[in-house]
Design a protein around this motif. Structure first.
Motif, PDB file in Angstrom:
ATOM      1  N   LEU A 217     -46.099   2.707   3.943  1.00  0.00           N
ATOM      2  CA  LEU A 217     -46.778   4.083   4.434  1.00  0.00           C
ATOM      3  C   LEU A 217     -46.917   3.968   5.799  1.00  0.00           C
ATOM      4  N   ILE A 218     -47.300   2.733   6.385  1.00  0.00           N
ATOM      5  CA  ILE A 218     -47.241   2.547   7.765  1.00  0.00           C
ATOM      6  C   ILE A 218     -45.898   2.758   8.516  1.00  0.00           C
ATOM      7  N   GLY A 219     -44.981   2.213   8.059  1.00  0.00           N
ATOM      8  CA  GLY A 219     -43.504   2.490   8.440  1.00  0.00           C
ATOM      9  C   GLY A 219     -43.218   4.025   8.407  1.00  0.00           C
ATOM     10  N   LYS A 220     -43.535   4.731   7.447  1.00  0.00           N
ATOM     11  CA  LYS A 220     -43.031   6.054   7.159  1.00  0.00           C
ATOM     12  C   LYS A 220     -43.825   6.827   8.385  1.00  0.00           C
ATOM     13  N   GLN A 221     -45.181   6.588   8.343  1.00  0.00           N
ATOM     14  CA  GLN A 221     -45.932   7.334   9.685  1.00  0.00           C
ATOM     15  C   GLN A 221     -45.357   6.890  11.170  1.00  0.00           C
ATOM     16  N   LEU A 222     -45.331   5.667  11.270  1.00  0.00           N
ATOM     17  CA  LEU A 222     -44.622   5.432  12.617  1.00  0.00           C
ATOM     18  C   LEU A 222     -42.923   6.030  12.807  1.00  0.00           C
ATOM     19  N   LYS A 223     -42.251   6.092  11.775  1.00  0.00           N
ATOM     20  CA  LYS A 223     -41.189   6.813  11.845  1.00  0.00           C
ATOM     21  C   LYS A 223     -41.380   8.160  12.163  1.00  0.00           C
TER      22      LYS A 223
ATOM     23  N   ARG B  46     -54.590  -7.759  12.968  1.00  0.00           N
ATOM     24  CA  ARG B  46     -55.443  -6.588  12.941  1.00  0.00           C
ATOM     25  C   ARG B  46     -56.202  -6.644  11.704  1.00  0.00           C
ATOM     26  N   PRO B  47     -57.787  -6.125  11.829  1.00  0.00           N
ATOM     27  CA  PRO B  47     -58.525  -6.200  10.736  1.00  0.00           C
ATOM     28  C   PRO B  47     -58.036  -5.326   9.548  1.00  0.00           C
ATOM     29  N   ILE B  48     -58.520  -6.171   8.540  1.00  0.00           N
ATOM     30  CA  ILE B  48     -58.432  -5.101   7.160  1.00  0.00           C
ATOM     31  C   ILE B  48     -59.509  -5.255   6.226  1.00  0.00           C
TER      32      ILE B  48
ATOM     33  N   LYS C  62     -54.179   3.521   8.107  1.00  0.00           N
ATOM     34  CA  LYS C  62     -54.463   4.435   9.159  1.00  0.00           C
ATOM     35  C   LYS C  62     -54.653   3.678  10.461  1.00  0.00           C
ATOM     36  N   PRO C  63     -55.532   2.459  10.541  1.00  0.00           N
ATOM     37  CA  PRO C  63     -55.910   1.694  11.650  1.00  0.00           C
ATOM     38  C   PRO C  63     -54.814   1.184  12.060  1.00  0.00           C
ATOM     39  N   SER C  64     -53.774   0.678  11.391  1.00  0.00           N
ATOM     40  CA  SER C  64     -52.420   0.061  11.767  1.00  0.00           C
ATOM     41  C   SER C  64     -51.537   0.991  12.578  1.00  0.00           C
ATOM     42  N   VAL C  65     -51.210   2.141  11.890  1.00  0.00           N
ATOM     43  CA  VAL C  65     -50.780   3.121  12.723  1.00  0.00           C
ATOM     44  C   VAL C  65     -51.036   3.601  14.011  1.00  0.00           C
TER      45      VAL C  65
ATOM     46  N   PRO D 239     -52.325  -8.817   8.714  1.00  0.00           N
ATOM     47  CA  PRO D 239     -53.713  -8.706   8.553  1.00  0.00           C
ATOM     48  C   PRO D 239     -54.480  -9.765   9.258  1.00  0.00           C
ATOM     49  N   GLU D 240     -55.769  -9.556   9.788  1.00  0.00           N
ATOM     50  CA  GLU D 240     -56.591 -10.646  10.545  1.00  0.00           C
ATOM     51  C   GLU D 240     -57.344 -11.460   9.574  1.00  0.00           C
ATOM     52  N   ASN D 241     -57.987 -10.868   8.556  1.00  0.00           N
ATOM     53  CA  ASN D 241     -58.691 -11.375   7.597  1.00  0.00           C
ATOM     54  C   ASN D 241     -58.232 -11.013   6.196  1.00  0.00           C
ATOM     55  N   PRO D 242     -56.959 -11.415   5.789  1.00  0.00           N
ATOM     56  CA  PRO D 242     -56.381 -10.929   4.425  1.00  0.00           C
ATOM     57  C   PRO D 242     -57.560 -11.957   3.268  1.00  0.00           C
TER      58      PRO D 242
END
Length: 427
Positions: free
Chosen positions: A154-160, A69-71, A125-128, A44-47
């Motif tokens: 969940l990011i990994g799951k959707q990319l997979k 990337r922004p969060i 969602k934005p990461s995917v 994340p860009e701004n954690p």
């Protein structure tokens, strides 16, 4: 010519965040190129990090590709109502039910039921959307997600699902079996959603990595996918020569919260102070890290306050210095079956400090197994008054004779480089 693979590592915690969760993937990234794998780190860009350690920035390899990337951070919004509570909840530190304020109860209910699996779910969602093109353009073959926060899985799951890319899910802590999960005031439907997501992640990833043997057993009940234990470990850190404390110092490094309050230890130390004048003169109790009011109160009740040196939070490098110079190192875990799977990252640094470890925790824990197999200290249960007293007294006698040290065996497999080799073989 050796062909290098590209691996995308999706992590929330990264320097300048502090804590063991950061060091795990910082060290993997450091050593992966030696095994012909080029890591790309997505963060994340701004954690909103609860702990900051700027010194860890110096350990980030200069040539590693880092994408930010922004969060949207709900904890920042929550901090408008209570900065302290939002910070502690984000660390997984939850006040005892009887002492919770109405505001904390509301915050826990919102955290548990409106943000599933956690407060970083809005980053999925934005990461995917960003990574779909990035992975194709950069010809990345393997993605790795590490949680908590488990939203990242969940990011990994959707990319997979969308790209068919190889996906490794790394669990630094359990998901629904972690101790604080039950304290989130979940409704039945929210609890079911957590468990459903957990099963979906476990069954759709190509490879699962866990940090403890107990977690592996628990996950094997939920999936047939391959599970590998890759613990945390130690790195060869360059430190100036360290002189041992002149006092018989017993040091705890890290947070010592209310539920990690070993009253049996305070009782033993109080009795030794009262029974042995020499011990009373030489003894010092050092706390490096956050210390709860309940622990401080127990120390006061046992008349140990004057021996207590409260240092507070320090950088990782300073923590290593304290580990090297202390006479004895304390490792305390909550006395609960749920913590059998917790192996604190500091254990491995303790093990190579050449100082004997005194650990207290539940029966049949993974920490007990590791300490015994490496001969790095003694492990006690919360009712082991006499054996705990005997060992501390023996350590004190060895201290007086100037021959107090540990005699470890078989530590090499826990080196960060060896563990990275284990990871590289999976990639």
């Amino acid at each position: 010519m050796t062909v290098h693979k590209k691996a995308l590592i999706i992590t929330y915690y990264w320097p300048p965040a502090g804590g063991p969760g950061v060091q795990r993937w910082l060290k993997f990234v450091k050593y992966l190129p030696e095994f012909n794998i080029d890591p790309v780190v997505f963060i994340p860009e701004n954690p909103n990090y609860p702990i900051i350690d700027e010194t860890l920035l110096n350990e980030v390899p200069l040539d590693v590709t880092i994408i930010k990337r922004p969060i949207l951070e709900p904890y920042k919004l929550a901090s408008l109502f209570s900065k302290k509570k939002s910070k502690t909840i984000s660390k997984g530190i939850i006040t005892d039910v009887k002492k919770q304020s109405l505001l904390e109860k509301i915050m826990l209910f919102i955290r548990g039921n409106f943000f599933i699996p956690d407060a970083r779910v809005g980053w999925v969602k934005p990461s995917v959307n960003f990574l779909l093109d990035y992975i194709k353009n950069e010809q990345i073959e393997t993605i790795i997600t590490t949680g908590p926060p488990h939203s990242l899985h969940l990011i990994g799951k959707q990319l997979k699902e969308q790209l068919g890319v190889k996906w490794i899910a790394d669990f630094r802590d359990p998901w629904t079996q972690i101790g604080y999960h039950k304290q989130l005031k979940l409704t039945k439907s929210s609890e079911l959603k957590h468990k459903t997501l957990e099963r979906e992640v476990l069954n759709s990833s190509d490879q699962i990595i866990v940090t403890s043997f107990t977690t592996k057993k628990e996950f094997q009940l939920l999936t047939k996918q391959p599970i590998e234990v890759i613990t945390n470990g130690y790195d060869v850190e360059s430190l100036n020569s360290v002189t041992l404390d002149s006092k018989f110092s017993i040091a705890h490094i890290g947070s010592l919260l209310s539920k990690r309050n070993p009253r049996v230890l305070w009782r033993v130390l109080s009795d030794l102070v009262n029974e042995y004048n020499d011990f009373s003169n030489d003894f010092q109790l050092n706390f490096i890290g956050l210390l709860s009011k309940d622990v401080l109160k127990s120390i006061q009740i046992h008349n140990l306050s004057k021996y207590c040196n409260e240092i507070g939070y320090v950088s990782h490098k300073e923590a290593l210095m304290f580990q090297k110079k202390s006479q004895v190192l304390l490792l305390i875990e909550i006395n609960s079956e749920e913590t059998n799977c917790i192996i604190p990252g500091k254990l491995f640094e303790y093990m190579v400090s050449n100082r004997p470890i005194i650990a207290l925790g539940p029966k049949a824990s993974d920490v007990e197994t590791i300490i015994k197999e490496t001969n790095t200290g003694n492990y006690f249960y919360y009712d082991d008054y006499q054996s705990l007293k005997t060992v501390i007294l023996k350590h004190y006698k060895d201290f007086q004779a100037k021959n107090l040290q540990s005699h470890p065996i078989g530590l090499q497999k826990y080196s960060r480089k060896s563990l990275t080799k284990q990871l590289a073989d999976l990639i």
